[in-house]
Motif scaffolding. Sequence first.
Motif, short mmCIF file in Angstrom:
data_model
loop_
_atom_site.label_atom_id
_atom_site.label_comp_id
_atom_site.label_asym_id
_atom_site.label_seq_id
_atom_site.Cartn_x
_atom_site.Cartn_y
_atom_site.Cartn_z
N ASP A 94 0.83 -1.21 0.00
CA ASP A 94 0.00 0.00 0.00
C ASP A 94 0.86 1.26 0.00
O ASP A 94 0.52 2.26 -0.65
N PHE A 95 1.97 1.22 0.72
CA PHE A 95 2.86 2.37 0.76
C PHE A 95 3.44 2.64 -0.64
O PHE A 95 3.49 3.80 -1.08
N CYS A 96 3.87 1.59 -1.32
CA CYS A 96 4.44 1.76 -2.66
C CYS A 96 3.37 2.22 -3.65
O CYS A 96 3.60 3.15 -4.44
N ASP A 97 2.21 1.56 -3.63
CA ASP A 97 1.16 1.85 -4.61
C ASP A 97 0.54 3.22 -4.41
O ASP A 97 0.24 3.94 -5.38
N LEU A 102 3.11 4.99 -7.14
CA LEU A 102 3.53 4.11 -8.23
C LEU A 102 2.35 3.48 -8.96
O LEU A 102 2.48 3.05 -10.10
N GLY A 103 1.19 3.45 -8.29
CA GLY A 103 0.04 2.78 -8.88
C GLY A 103 0.19 1.28 -8.78
O GLY A 103 1.28 0.76 -8.51
N TYR A 104 -0.90 0.56 -9.01
CA TYR A 104 -0.85 -0.90 -8.87
C TYR A 104 0.09 -1.57 -9.89
O TYR A 104 0.89 -2.43 -9.50
N PRO A 105 0.05 -1.20 -11.18
CA PRO A 105 0.97 -1.86 -12.12
C PRO A 105 2.43 -1.61 -11.78
O PRO A 105 3.26 -2.52 -11.86
N ILE A 110 7.72 -3.72 -9.68
CA ILE A 110 8.88 -3.62 -8.80
C ILE A 110 8.99 -4.84 -7.89
O ILE A 110 10.07 -5.42 -7.70
N ILE A 111 7.87 -5.27 -7.34
CA ILE A 111 7.90 -6.39 -6.40
C ILE A 111 8.21 -7.70 -7.13
O ILE A 111 8.87 -8.58 -6.58
N GLN A 151 4.54 -12.29 -0.26
CA GLN A 151 3.35 -11.74 0.39
C GLN A 151 3.05 -10.34 -0.13
O GLN A 151 1.88 -9.98 -0.36
N THR A 152 4.09 -9.54 -0.30
CA THR A 152 3.90 -8.18 -0.79
C THR A 152 3.38 -8.19 -2.22
O THR A 152 2.47 -7.43 -2.58
#
Length: 262
Positions: A94-97, A102-105, A110-111, A151-152
Motif C-alpha cells: 500500500d505504501f508503494c502503490d 507508483l500505482g498498482y501496475p 517492482i515487487i 506476500q507483498t
Amino acid sequence: MNSPARHAVDHALSKVPELTLGFWIVKIAATTLGETGGDWVTMSLNLGYLVGTLIFLAAFVVLVAAQVRARQFHAYLYWATIVATTTLGTTLADFCDRSLGLGYPGGVAIIVVLLAASLAIWYRVGGTVSIESVATVRVEWFYWTTILFSQTLGTALGDWVAGDDRGGLGLGYEMGAAIFGAGLVVVGLLWLSRRVSRTALFWAAFVLTRPLGATLGDLLDKPLAQGGLEFSRFYASGILFAFMLACIMLIPQRAARRTSAV
C-alpha cells in the motif's frame, strides 16, 4: 560423506511445516488476517502506511530472528512470523502503490523484480529454493526474505485486479477472489499430476494465496459502496485470529523433512 551420515542429513527435520491441506488452510487464514490487520493499523487507527510499515517491519525482524535462533520447528512461532510477513506485505504494498504514487501496475512490477532477484540469489548460493532445505541460518534468511516479497506481491496483485483506481483492473473483490481461487485449483491439479516442479508450484501457490487472502480481507472490511461487506476491521481481524489459532491447535503441524538436494 559416509552412508550413515548422509542418511542422517537426508532425514533431518526442516524448520518449516510439512505441506499438507492444513498448511494451506492456515496460510489463507493468515493472509486474510494480514490484510484486515494491516488495514486496521494504517486506516482505522489512522497511523498511515509508512508508520504501519515501520511497526510491522520491527515485528518481522524480531520474529524472524527468533525463528532463526530456534533449534527446531515451532508451529506458533512459525505462523506468527507468517502473519508478520502478511501484515508487513500489506502495508508495504500500500505504501508503494499509494503513498509513493507508483500505482498498482508499477508496484507489481517492482515487487516481481524483487521476488525474482531473491529467488535467483538464493538458488545461486544454495543450489535449491526448496522449502525442505530450510535448516540453516543463511537459508532461513533467504526463505523469509522471499516469503516477505511473495506476500507483498500477492497484496499488490490482489489490489491491482480488484481495484478501480491507480491503474487497477476494477474487477471487484468477489471476481478477484474467484480468479485467484481458480489459479490455486490449477496449481493443485498440476501438483497432483507430478509433471511440474514441486518447488515451482509451491512458490506459485504461496504467491496466489496472498491475493486470495487480500481480496477476501477487502471483501470483509471495505465499505458497501466499494463492494465490501463493511465489517469492522478490528472484529474481522479478531475472528480470523481465533479461526487461525484453532486451526493450528487442531490441525497437525509437523516439520517437513529435509531433502538430499540441499
